[in-house]
Design a protein around this motif. Structure first.
Motif, PDB file in Angstrom:
ATOM      1  N   SER A  67       0.848  -1.186   0.000  1.00  0.00           N
ATOM      2  CA  SER A  67       0.000   0.000   0.000  1.00  0.00           C
ATOM      3  C   SER A  67       0.887   1.240   0.000  1.00  0.00           C
ATOM      4  N   ASP A  84      -1.877   9.367   7.338  1.00  0.00           N
ATOM      5  CA  ASP A  84      -2.097   8.758   6.034  1.00  0.00           C
ATOM      6  C   ASP A  84      -2.395   7.269   6.158  1.00  0.00           C
ATOM      7  N   GLN A  85      -3.479   6.837   5.529  1.00  0.00           N
ATOM      8  CA  GLN A  85      -3.854   5.415   5.498  1.00  0.00           C
ATOM      9  C   GLN A  85      -4.057   4.832   6.903  1.00  0.00           C
ATOM     10  N   VAL A 134       1.937   4.733   1.457  1.00  0.00           N
ATOM     11  CA  VAL A 134       1.815   5.522   2.675  1.00  0.00           C
ATOM     12  C   VAL A 134       2.857   6.636   2.652  1.00  0.00           C
TER      13      VAL A 134
END
Length: 366
Positions: free
Chosen positions: A70, A112-113, A72
């Motif tokens: 992912s 973030d995330q 980030v």
């Protein structure tokens, strides 16, 4: 319904650049799964504070691929890698006080995330407001920021910047348990002129301003100690204390650097009328050679100085035994985009007892 966290405000706090994003509703500690390492009961007793001169926040606003594929931000990755410290003190953020967009972006990068089983962070800033001495690069000089984990905010009564700091160098966090953490980017002494902040006329050098900064900080510390509170100083102090703290050499020329060093050591360590502080890295690690400043453009290990410090008062360290660990993250990987590496301290809050502090504004700190 999960309640929002309360925050006490004062006129001093309102002058600080506020947290820039609209908040997500924060979890109470009761709703946090105990299986999560960052929020376990033991974790809440151990306060972990990181300090890092980041030499600008621009790279934090970018994104990178994480281990689980992912995307980030580097700042969020840093927080996760270090197991979500409650307080992260950043120095030299290089954000203009007028640049609210970058302030918002930095807080977004910290969160973030984030997922429901991971913490959120709020950010407080102190940015330059001196019209004569902090105007370089469009006002993007100096500046400090503190990231505060959502479950720790309820322990903070006041976050403020002192009136004597106009260059965006100091944030003071006062906790309800008689603990005060001061995030500071201390003045670097040079022969460059210092201008009176009211008139703009030259009034000595940056060396003179550094010595005044030492005195202001000491007076702040002594006042807090006089109120029965324990003080923790963290940040880039722009002083290598002794020969062991400089490689290959300790800076001794021009001679004013030697005088600045002597003044710093006297006020914060040796003078009976000073702070009488403990340099926790030296206290824990003895003569271990680690450095916090590693200049870029040179091979790692060729040059280094330990100019970022964590200083605690003797009562916190010697009497209460509340300091449980400290170190310097001395590696090229941890230096990242900066020319400094992070350092940290852990404090056992249970050693401070349950006695709360009543704010000087006449109300109990939250």
């Amino acid at each position: 319904m999960t309640p929002t966290l309360k925050r006490s405000l004062s006129s001093a706090e309102r002058s600080i650049s506020p947290p820039a994003l609209r908040r997500k509703v924060a979890q109470t500690t009761d709703s946090i799964p105990t299986a999560n390492t960052w929020s376990s009961t033991a974790g809440r007793r151990q306060l972990r504070i990181f300090s890092w001169n980041v030499n600008g926040v621009g790279p934090f606003l970018q994104r990178q691929l994480s281990f689980d594929s992912s995307s980030v931000s580097p700042l969020r990755a840093f927080l996760k890698r270090h197991q979500w410290p409650q307080l992260v003190c950043l120095q030299e953020v290089k954000i203009s006080s007028k640049d609210t967009a970058t302030q918002r972006q930095l807080e977004a990068a910290a969160n973030d995330q984030s997922s429901t089983d991971e913490p959120y962070y709020t950010i407080w800033f102190s940015l330059p407001r001196d019209q004569y001495n902090a105007t370089g690069f469009g006002g993007k000089v100096h500046g400090v920021a503190s990231l505060i984990r959502n479950d720790f905010t309820s322990m903070l009564g006041l976050t403020r910047r002192p009136d004597w700091d106009l260059e965006g160098r100091v944030l003071i966090h006062e906790c309800e348990i008689r603990l005060v953490i001061i995030n500071g980017y201390w003045v670097n002494g040079t022969e460059n002129p210092y201008r009176d902040p009211d008139t703009g006329k030259v009034s000595g050098t940056r060396h003179d301003h550094k010595l005044r900064f030492h005195q202001h900080m000491l007076e702040e510390v002594l006042r807090l100690q006089g109120e029965g509170r324990h003080v923790v100083l963290v940040g880039d102090m722009n002083i290598a204390r002794a020969r062991i703290d400089g490689h290959p050499n300790l800076r001794t020329s021009p001679v004013q650097h030697v005088k600045n060093r002597a003044d710093f050591n006297s006020k914060f360590f040796t003078d009976e009328k000073g702070m009488r502080g403990i340099d926790v890295f030296r206290d824990v690690h003895g003569d271990t050679r680690k450095y916090t400043y590693h200049p870029r453009g040179r091979k790692w290990g060729e040059s280094g100085d330990r100019v970022d410090l964590i200083i605690v008062d003797r009562a916190l360290n010697n009497d209460l035994g509340a300091v449980t660990g400290t170190d310097i993250c001395d590696s090229p990987q941890e230096r990242g985009h900066s020319d400094h590496v992070p350092l940290w301290i852990s404090i056992d809050l249970s050693k401070l007892g349950s006695q709360t502090h009543v704010c000087t504004l006449g109300r109990k700190c939250l």
